[in-house]
Design a protein around this motif. Structure first.
Motif: not given
Lengths: 433, 433
Positions: B402-415
């Protein structure tokens, strides 16, 4: 990386293109890097150095020894030499330049006298310039006999007696034209774009992109031809400029490479986090105004991050679109108000949708319809501000002559946090207690 | 834009380069756009269409009328025609292609049969290929007499009897070599890189950048030469890929142009905000576990956003560096663990620094040393997680294809939100009450 079988590794390495070796050096740990450098030493191609990040290049040069490097770089075109030496310490720079011929050294030193990130730094001195009264045949004969031409070139620059560019002849056109035809009659004056030597590289990249240029003559402020910029240099500039935008939006320094030392990286990121700490404290102060309200209704503490977070995200969407559009010149003062209106409308519509959603969730969760209405209203208010400032902040920075990517997002999240907490807690204090 | 004085505007417009007119069209409102299109109609240059965003192009084509456009595009090289028609509705596409000659149409239709974003879509069919037993003189004579050559070309492709590329001759080399020399003896086999027609455009761009290529032959799966990709097409691809990364990191669709309609933009951003709403609710649920704790010590509600926000920002720094390094192939599985260790160390060090700072601020603000210690500890924990997941998430997405740019930041800020709230409130509940 076979660390043991040196001769086999040497064999493998010698078959690789310098760009692949540069990649390998980037992936290697520092001890592997030292071994790799030993392997490439006997057969060292100086073009390798142009493919490395600044810090890595410095390391590799010190591993190779300045003497070996000095000898090697005399083979490079002047723009490549500039790239290799421009960020070295003065002493190393001097030593490397000392190995060049006087003409070469003068060229490189002149290039280094231009400000960083300008056309003067990325252009090469080696170029092909001819007068417009020559014939195609004369030109071809000249090219066949001349020494000291650049390694590769794509356009021949036509100059007038004052050595000002008056047109270009793409090589494909020169080679297809019969020998007796005069250069003056085949040269292209319309698609030539000259660049002034002090022009910022960002603008040069924009010009190349907009006009699909392959090369462009560079002139000094009297209009005299001093160099040429080719598209391969511009591709590097495009890379740099994008990286800069992306990194700045996230508060990371441009020098933050994978190969940087841990301590340097920590320090370069510290500043941004410090600014963020102040803005987070500002948001906390807004919350502290409503301590009494929260004590009476703890659900507010549970819900308030939702309002702030949605505002921050909606604002970041607008901000990113605006920063990008400013960089590509799609967003200028001509259409600024239209874009701002649109962004506020988009965020407002999403604000409405999420007011309903969040309001409903809140209602069910806390069994409190009025609390749902309050969070919904706060959501709409915060998203309207998010859209407005997501567009206004980069436009304002741009107008003030500051790169719109720098610190946009800190300003923005400060606003969406403060507005979000204030709207939600303020409305709650007014209507719920 | 002089809306009144039409003849003057027409005069001004006719002097502009098509790329400037494309910019003007982008800045204009839709009513101004209609007027502009009327002004350019008499003197319409089809290359203009290649400079427009997809939606804008569709609008301009429908304003001009497909018939007028059909006539004009027959002048374009095949890759430009593909660019103009590929995203049009089927009916319009058919009508435009109908105006081309049979050969041209077959070429364009074949290009359209390749998947989107592959070499087949960006290559052009017009190319210069010669056998290796020709002499330089023969080649030049051929170039002078041949019709149907591309408008511009930079390398001559040398093919064997099966029409497989075996080398290239840069034009600058061909023009500098004496006529009797054989092509076989001047061709460059080392710096030729062939691209398979189904290769993804992203990989093509990486190859061009890494090797500073100007053009590359494209072959089908049997190795037969079918086209050529030139650097100007690659510059567009680099633009596209970057824009994609930047936009995806912020949760904005690629089709989110300034010229998109308000409702389309709202809808395309809605999805991301919806995902964000769920993650914000998840973070709120963590807070709600500690409702009792907050009620006893409201200072916790005031301070908790600081911990979450610092974690989010530190994580985003790591995330951006990782996404970018994956895109440029500087970060691969070879050095993944080293980079993860480094990022955790950097975030840990900054965590220490901000633990001290935030702890001190808290101590003075609330006159409570233990509260300062708790927020400091929570800060360190959250920043360690931020560094770890800021690097792990994009690497994991990349590995999953999966393109690492997609939805990376949602996962991250959830964590970082969940860990931040949990660490701070949990430590507070344990040690302060």
């Amino acid at each position: 990386l076979g660390d043991d079988d040196v001769s086999r590794a040497e064999e493998l390495i010698s078959e690789l293109h310098f760009a692949d070796i540069a990649d390998l050096l980037g992936w290697a740990s520092s001890s592997q890097r030292a071994k790799l450098v030993d392997l490439i030493r006997p057969d060292f191609d100086p073009e390798l150095l142009t493919e490395l990040d600044d810090e890595l290049r410095e390391e590799v040069i010190s591993l190779l020894g300045t003497e070996a490097v000095a000898e090697a770089i005399s083979e490079l075109d002047s723009d490549d030499v500039v790239e290799v030496v421009e960020y070295l310490e003065e002493e190393d720079q001097k030593e490397l330049l000392g190995a060049l011929s006087d003409i070469e050294r003068a060229r490189v030193e002149e290039a280094l006298s231009y400000p960083e990130y300008t056309a003067g730094r990325i252009m090469q001195r080696e170029l092909v310039a001819i007068p417009d009264y020559w014939s195609v045949g004369q030109t071809i004969d000249f090219l066949r006999s001349a020494k000291n031409l650049p390694d590769d070139f794509y356009d021949i620059i036509v100059v007038d007696p004052r050595y000002s560019p008056v047109g270009i002849v793409p090589l494909s056109r020169a080679i297809r034209t019969n020998r007796p035809v005069l250069i003056r009659d085949v040269m292209d004056t319309e698609n030539m774009r000259t660049v002034v030597v002090t022009e910022e590289q960002e603008n040069v990249a924009h010009l190349f992109r907009q006009r699909d240029l392959i090369s462009a003559p560079v002139v000094d402020d009297t209009g005299r031809l001093v160099g040429v910029i080719t598209v391969d240099d511009v591709v590097d500039v495009i890379d740099e400029e994008y990286e800069e935008d992306m990194m700045r939006l996230a508060g990371v320094g441009e020098e933050d490479d994978l190969s940087s030392a841990i301590f340097d990286t920590t320090r370069s990121r510290f500043t941004w986090l410090l600014v963020n700490l102040f803005t987070a404290i500002a948001a906390s102060m807004v919350i502290s105004v409503f301590e009494g309200t929260i004590q009476q209704l703890v659900a507010l503490a549970v819900l308030m991050p939702i309002v702030a977070s949605m505002g921050g995200n909606a604002g970041t969407q607008t901000l990113t679109v605006a920063v990008r559009a400013i960089a590509t010149r799609e967003l200028t003062s001509t259409n600024a108000w239209r874009v701002i209106r649109k962004e506020v409308a988009v965020c407002g519509l999403n604000g409405l949708a999420f007011a309903v959603l969040t309001g409903a969730v809140t209602w069910f969760w806390f069994d409190d319809g009025l609390l749902g209405a309050v969070i919904g209203a706060a959501m709409i208010i915060n998203l309207l501000f998010a859209g407005l400032f997501g567009a206004l902040i980069p436009l304002g920075l741009e107008r003030a002559g500051i790169d719109p990517a720098v610190s946009s997002s800190v300003f923005l999240t400060t606003i969406t946090d403060v507005v979000g907490f204030f709207a939600f807690l303020g409305l709650a204090a007014t209507f719920l207690l």
